[in-house]
Design a protein around this motif. Structure first.
Motif, PDB file in Angstrom:
ATOM      1  N   THR A  47      -7.661  26.547   5.273  1.00 45.76           N
ATOM      2  CA  THR A  47      -8.317  25.582   6.355  1.00 45.76           C
ATOM      3  C   THR A  47      -8.745  26.660   7.283  1.00 45.76           C
ATOM      4  O   THR A  47      -8.206  26.869   8.223  1.00 45.76           O
ATOM      5  N   ARG A  63      -8.228  19.262  11.253  1.00 54.41           N
ATOM      6  CA  ARG A  63      -8.363  19.670  10.635  1.00 54.41           C
ATOM      7  C   ARG A  63     -10.272  20.397  10.446  1.00 54.41           C
ATOM      8  O   ARG A  63     -10.716  18.634  10.489  1.00 54.41           O
ATOM      9  N   ASP A  65     -14.015  21.231   8.007  1.00 53.78           N
ATOM     10  CA  ASP A  65     -14.532  20.792   6.746  1.00 53.78           C
ATOM     11  C   ASP A  65     -15.381  21.860   6.426  1.00 53.78           C
ATOM     12  O   ASP A  65     -15.980  22.364   7.742  1.00 53.78           O
ATOM     13  N   TYR A  67     -17.509  21.818   6.240  1.00 56.02           N
ATOM     14  CA  TYR A  67     -19.636  21.086   6.455  1.00 56.02           C
ATOM     15  C   TYR A  67     -19.250  20.502   8.021  1.00 56.02           C
ATOM     16  O   TYR A  67     -20.770  20.734   8.810  1.00 56.02           O
ATOM     17  N   ASP A  71     -11.328  16.856   9.729  1.00 58.05           N
ATOM     18  CA  ASP A  71     -10.619  16.295   8.269  1.00 58.05           C
ATOM     19  C   ASP A  71      -9.609  16.365   8.315  1.00 58.05           C
ATOM     20  O   ASP A  71      -8.488  16.816   7.875  1.00 58.05           O
ATOM     21  N   ALA A 183      -7.071  12.675   6.807  1.00 51.89           N
ATOM     22  CA  ALA A 183      -7.344  13.038   5.899  1.00 51.89           C
ATOM     23  C   ALA A 183      -8.657  12.845   5.064  1.00 51.89           C
ATOM     24  O   ALA A 183      -8.613  11.666   4.828  1.00 51.89           O
ATOM     25  N   LYS A 184     -10.371  12.909   4.931  1.00 48.71           N
ATOM     26  CA  LYS A 184     -10.587  12.346   3.992  1.00 48.71           C
ATOM     27  C   LYS A 184      -9.812  11.506   2.212  1.00 48.71           C
ATOM     28  O   LYS A 184     -10.119  10.227   2.402  1.00 48.71           O
TER      29      LYS A 184
END
Length: 203
Positions: A47, A63, A65, A67, A71, A183-184
């Motif tokens: 992570t 967090r 990600d 990309y 997140d 988070a997503k």
């Protein structure tokens, strides 16, 4: 600049990191993106992110990600982190994308040394969907909205991937290894739950 909040520690290291705790303090102090490895059964699982709060035993991790998008935030014990990386090509790529995306560091207001309990209280107050890893299972065992929280247990109103209620789970707080919110995946479940609730289509 967005400010992080941390528990003051006069012993926080000021020199080049030489252990995991030092890496975490460095990320907290400098808002530096690092990579955490916590699943020793899958060394390829990691992570990326920035430390948002830190105590002697726990860390709140903002967090990011691969990309370069924020997140969510996670709360986990320091002692399950077996590897930390900084300044790798992957992290440099993530950091560049993060800047290009115009993302900002997540502000987390620490509530003292008991980071996990404070994290759960914030999720409960904001009614945010959370995912929990129990007993170091290396997976998320429980997902839903916190319905009740006391000194020993947390009651979670369970939700499936479509935002439908699937019962309740009473979890011993001491058994929780990690908690994630915003988070997503959790955000998607929350949107589906709120939509189902709004249209009266909960199953």
């Amino acid at each position: 600049m967005v400010k992080n909040y941390r528990i003051q520690n006069a012993n926080a290291p000021k020199e080049q990191p030489g252990d995991i705790a030092s890496f975490l303090w460095m990320s907290l102090d400098s808002h530096k993106i690092i990579t955490l490895f916590t699943n020793d059964l899958d060394p390829n699982q990691f992570t990326c992110g920035i430390v948002a709060a830190l105590s002697e035993t726990g860390v709140v991790f903002s967090r990011i990600d691969v990309y370069g998008s924020n997140d969510g935030i996670a709360c986990l014990p320091v002692d399950i982190i077996y590897r930390v990386e900084a300044d790798t090509p992957l992290i440099q790529r993530v950091a560049t994308l993060w800047k290009l995306n115009g993302e900002e560091n997540t502000v987390y207001e620490s509530s003292g040394n008991e980071l996990l309990r404070g994290f759960l209280k914030q999720a409960f107050s904001a009614q945010k969907v959370v995912s929990m890893e129990i007993m170091d299972s290396r997976r998320y065992d429980v997902c839903g909205l916190i319905g009740k929280l006391d000194e020993t247990f947390v009651n979670v109103n369970l939700l499936d991937g479509n935002g439908n209620p699937t019962g309740t789970s009473l979890v011993l707080i001491e058994s929780i290894t990690q908690v994630v919110m915003d988070a997503k995946e959790e955000h998607t479940i929350q949107r589906l739950y709120e939509y189902q609730k709004r249209v009266g289509n909960l199953t």
